[in-house]
Scaffold this motif. Structure first.
Motif, PDB file in Angstrom:
ATOM      1  N   ASN A  13       0.815  -1.222   0.000  1.00  0.00           N
ATOM      2  CA  ASN A  13       0.000   0.000   0.000  1.00  0.00           C
ATOM      3  C   ASN A  13       0.844   1.264   0.000  1.00  0.00           C
ATOM      4  N   MET A  14       2.072   1.156   0.481  1.00  0.00           N
ATOM      5  CA  MET A  14       2.984   2.306   0.499  1.00  0.00           C
ATOM      6  C   MET A  14       3.815   2.407  -0.778  1.00  0.00           C
ATOM      7  N   GLY A  15       3.649   1.449  -1.699  1.00  0.00           N
ATOM      8  CA  GLY A  15       4.396   1.474  -2.953  1.00  0.00           C
ATOM      9  C   GLY A  15       5.710   0.725  -2.908  1.00  0.00           C
ATOM     10  N   GLY A  16       5.882  -0.123  -1.894  1.00  0.00           N
ATOM     11  CA  GLY A  16       7.104  -0.895  -1.767  1.00  0.00           C
ATOM     12  C   GLY A  16       6.930  -2.317  -2.260  1.00  0.00           C
ATOM     13  N   ALA A  17       8.007  -3.061  -2.202  1.00  0.00           N
ATOM     14  CA  ALA A  17       7.990  -4.466  -2.616  1.00  0.00           C
ATOM     15  C   ALA A  17       8.870  -5.269  -1.667  1.00  0.00           C
ATOM     16  N   MET A  26      12.204  -9.906   6.447  1.00  0.00           N
ATOM     17  CA  MET A  26      12.047  -9.604   5.031  1.00  0.00           C
ATOM     18  C   MET A  26      12.825  -8.355   4.658  1.00  0.00           C
ATOM     19  N   LEU A  27      13.278  -8.329   3.418  1.00  0.00           N
ATOM     20  CA  LEU A  27      13.954  -7.170   2.856  1.00  0.00           C
ATOM     21  C   LEU A  27      12.926  -6.427   2.017  1.00  0.00           C
ATOM     22  N   VAL A  28      12.663  -5.184   2.386  1.00  0.00           N
ATOM     23  CA  VAL A  28      11.677  -4.358   1.706  1.00  0.00           C
ATOM     24  C   VAL A  28      12.411  -3.254   0.969  1.00  0.00           C
ATOM     25  N   TYR A  29      11.950  -2.944  -0.228  1.00  0.00           N
ATOM     26  CA  TYR A  29      12.572  -1.825  -0.937  1.00  0.00           C
ATOM     27  C   TYR A  29      11.521  -0.952  -1.609  1.00  0.00           C
ATOM     28  N   PHE A  30      11.912   0.305  -1.778  1.00  0.00           N
ATOM     29  CA  PHE A  30      11.067   1.313  -2.405  1.00  0.00           C
ATOM     30  C   PHE A  30      11.859   1.960  -3.533  1.00  0.00           C
ATOM     31  N   PRO A  31      11.505   1.683  -4.778  1.00  0.00           N
ATOM     32  CA  PRO A  31      12.193   2.373  -5.876  1.00  0.00           C
ATOM     33  C   PRO A  31      12.006   3.879  -5.733  1.00  0.00           C
ATOM     34  N   ASP A  32      13.034   4.624  -6.084  1.00  0.00           N
ATOM     35  CA  ASP A  32      12.991   6.079  -5.878  1.00  0.00           C
ATOM     36  C   ASP A  32      12.810   6.826  -7.197  1.00  0.00           C
ATOM     37  N   LYS A  33      11.609   6.730  -7.744  1.00  0.00           N
ATOM     38  CA  LYS A  33      11.310   7.397  -9.014  1.00  0.00           C
ATOM     39  C   LYS A  33      11.034   8.884  -8.845  1.00  0.00           C
ATOM     40  N   ASP A 142      12.239   7.896  16.225  1.00  0.00           N
ATOM     41  CA  ASP A 142      11.042   7.878  17.066  1.00  0.00           C
ATOM     42  C   ASP A 142      10.253   9.178  16.929  1.00  0.00           C
ATOM     43  N   GLN A 143      10.283   9.751  15.742  1.00  0.00           N
ATOM     44  CA  GLN A 143       9.571  10.995  15.485  1.00  0.00           C
ATOM     45  C   GLN A 143       8.071  10.731  15.382  1.00  0.00           C
ATOM     46  N   PRO A 144       7.262  11.783  15.529  1.00  0.00           N
ATOM     47  CA  PRO A 144       5.828  11.613  15.306  1.00  0.00           C
ATOM     48  C   PRO A 144       5.599  11.084  13.896  1.00  0.00           C
ATOM     49  N   PRO A 145       4.461  10.451  13.663  1.00  0.00           N
ATOM     50  CA  PRO A 145       4.211   9.893  12.330  1.00  0.00           C
ATOM     51  C   PRO A 145       4.470  10.924  11.232  1.00  0.00           C
ATOM     52  N   ILE A 146       5.244  10.513  10.250  1.00  0.00           N
ATOM     53  CA  ILE A 146       5.560  11.421   9.158  1.00  0.00           C
ATOM     54  C   ILE A 146       4.511  11.273   8.067  1.00  0.00           C
ATOM     55  N   PRO A 147       4.313  12.325   7.273  1.00  0.00           N
ATOM     56  CA  PRO A 147       3.303  12.249   6.207  1.00  0.00           C
ATOM     57  C   PRO A 147       3.606  11.108   5.239  1.00  0.00           C
ATOM     58  N   GLN A 148       2.549  10.459   4.838  1.00  0.00           N
ATOM     59  CA  GLN A 148       2.668   9.337   3.913  1.00  0.00           C
ATOM     60  C   GLN A 148       2.576   9.854   2.483  1.00  0.00           C
ATOM     61  N   PRO A 149       3.681   9.796   1.726  1.00  0.00           N
ATOM     62  CA  PRO A 149       3.602  10.236   0.338  1.00  0.00           C
ATOM     63  C   PRO A 149       2.736   9.265  -0.468  1.00  0.00           C
ATOM     64  N   PRO A 150       2.141   9.726  -1.547  1.00  0.00           N
ATOM     65  CA  PRO A 150       1.345   8.800  -2.364  1.00  0.00           C
ATOM     66  C   PRO A 150       2.220   7.671  -2.891  1.00  0.00           C
ATOM     67  N   ALA A 151       1.646   6.482  -2.951  1.00  0.00           N
ATOM     68  CA  ALA A 151       2.377   5.321  -3.451  1.00  0.00           C
ATOM     69  C   ALA A 151       2.604   5.457  -4.949  1.00  0.00           C
ATOM     70  N   VAL A 152       3.758   4.995  -5.388  1.00  0.00           N
ATOM     71  CA  VAL A 152       4.083   4.964  -6.811  1.00  0.00           C
ATOM     72  C   VAL A 152       4.151   3.493  -7.203  1.00  0.00           C
ATOM     73  N   PRO A 153       3.296   3.049  -8.141  1.00  0.00           N
ATOM     74  CA  PRO A 153       3.341   1.633  -8.529  1.00  0.00           C
ATOM     75  C   PRO A 153       4.729   1.244  -9.045  1.00  0.00           C
ATOM     76  N   ILE A 154       5.191   0.081  -8.644  1.00  0.00           N
ATOM     77  CA  ILE A 154       6.490  -0.397  -9.098  1.00  0.00           C
ATOM     78  C   ILE A 154       6.407  -0.833 -10.558  1.00  0.00           C
TER      79      ILE A 154
END
Length: 166
Positions: A13-17, A26-33, A142-154
């Motif tokens: 849902n966050m655009g990761g894989a 698990m190893l999670v990654y987020f392409p940086d487009k 341990d910062q307050p929740p940071i804004p969730q950027p829109p997901a980018v489909p992989i």
């Protein structure tokens, strides 16, 4: 298995894989487009920690009589940022495996080694790339929740013709 399903749903849902499963990790990654991958990774880590605390922190299993059927579950997360290589190795007729390597993977692994149960440890590089003020390299995030950027489909499936999809 339900634990992984919930966590994987958050990642997707966050655009990761999921790059790979390692037993109970698990190893999670987020392409940086779009330059927001580090922010997505940190927001995802926070959401995964929240899900564990709220819904997945305790499971009940079938165990032999006299053994405690209740297990407490926690998660520790390391977040890194940098370049990586995506490689598919193997023989197509036998098996193929996706491999992710490079400084980003090393950075995340180092961060995770500094984490203890219930923590998110982020590298200085990841925090700075997310536009936040880094404390130190491999510091508790341990910062307050940071804004969730829109997901980018992989994968953009519409970019492939029917023959390529087959």
């Amino acid at each position: 298995m339900l634990t992984f399903t919930g966590l994987v749903d958050v990642v997707h849902n966050m655009g990761g894989a999921i790059g790979h499963y390692y037993g109970d990790a698990m190893l999670v990654y987020f392409p940086d487009k779009d330059g927001l991958a580090a922010q997505r990774a940190l927001a995802c880590a926070q959401m995964m920690q929240q899900l564990m605390a709220a819904s997945l922190s305790r499971i009940v299993t079938n165990r032999p009589p006299g053994k405690d059927p209740i297990f407490d579950l926690t998660i520790k997360i390391g977040v890194g940022y940098g370049r990586c290589q995506e490689i598919i190795i193997g023989q197509p007729e036998r098996n193929l495996e996706f491999v992710l390597t490079g400084p980003a993977v090393d950075d995340a692994a180092q961060a995770e080694q500094h984490a203890t149960s219930g923590q998110i440890i982020a590298s200085l590089t990841a925090v700075a790339q997310a536009g936040l003020m880094p404390q130190a390299d491999y510091a508790l995030f341990d910062q307050p929740p940071i804004p969730q950027p829109p997901a980018v489909p992989i994968l953009d499936w519409s970019a492939y013709d029917k023959a390529a999809l087959a």
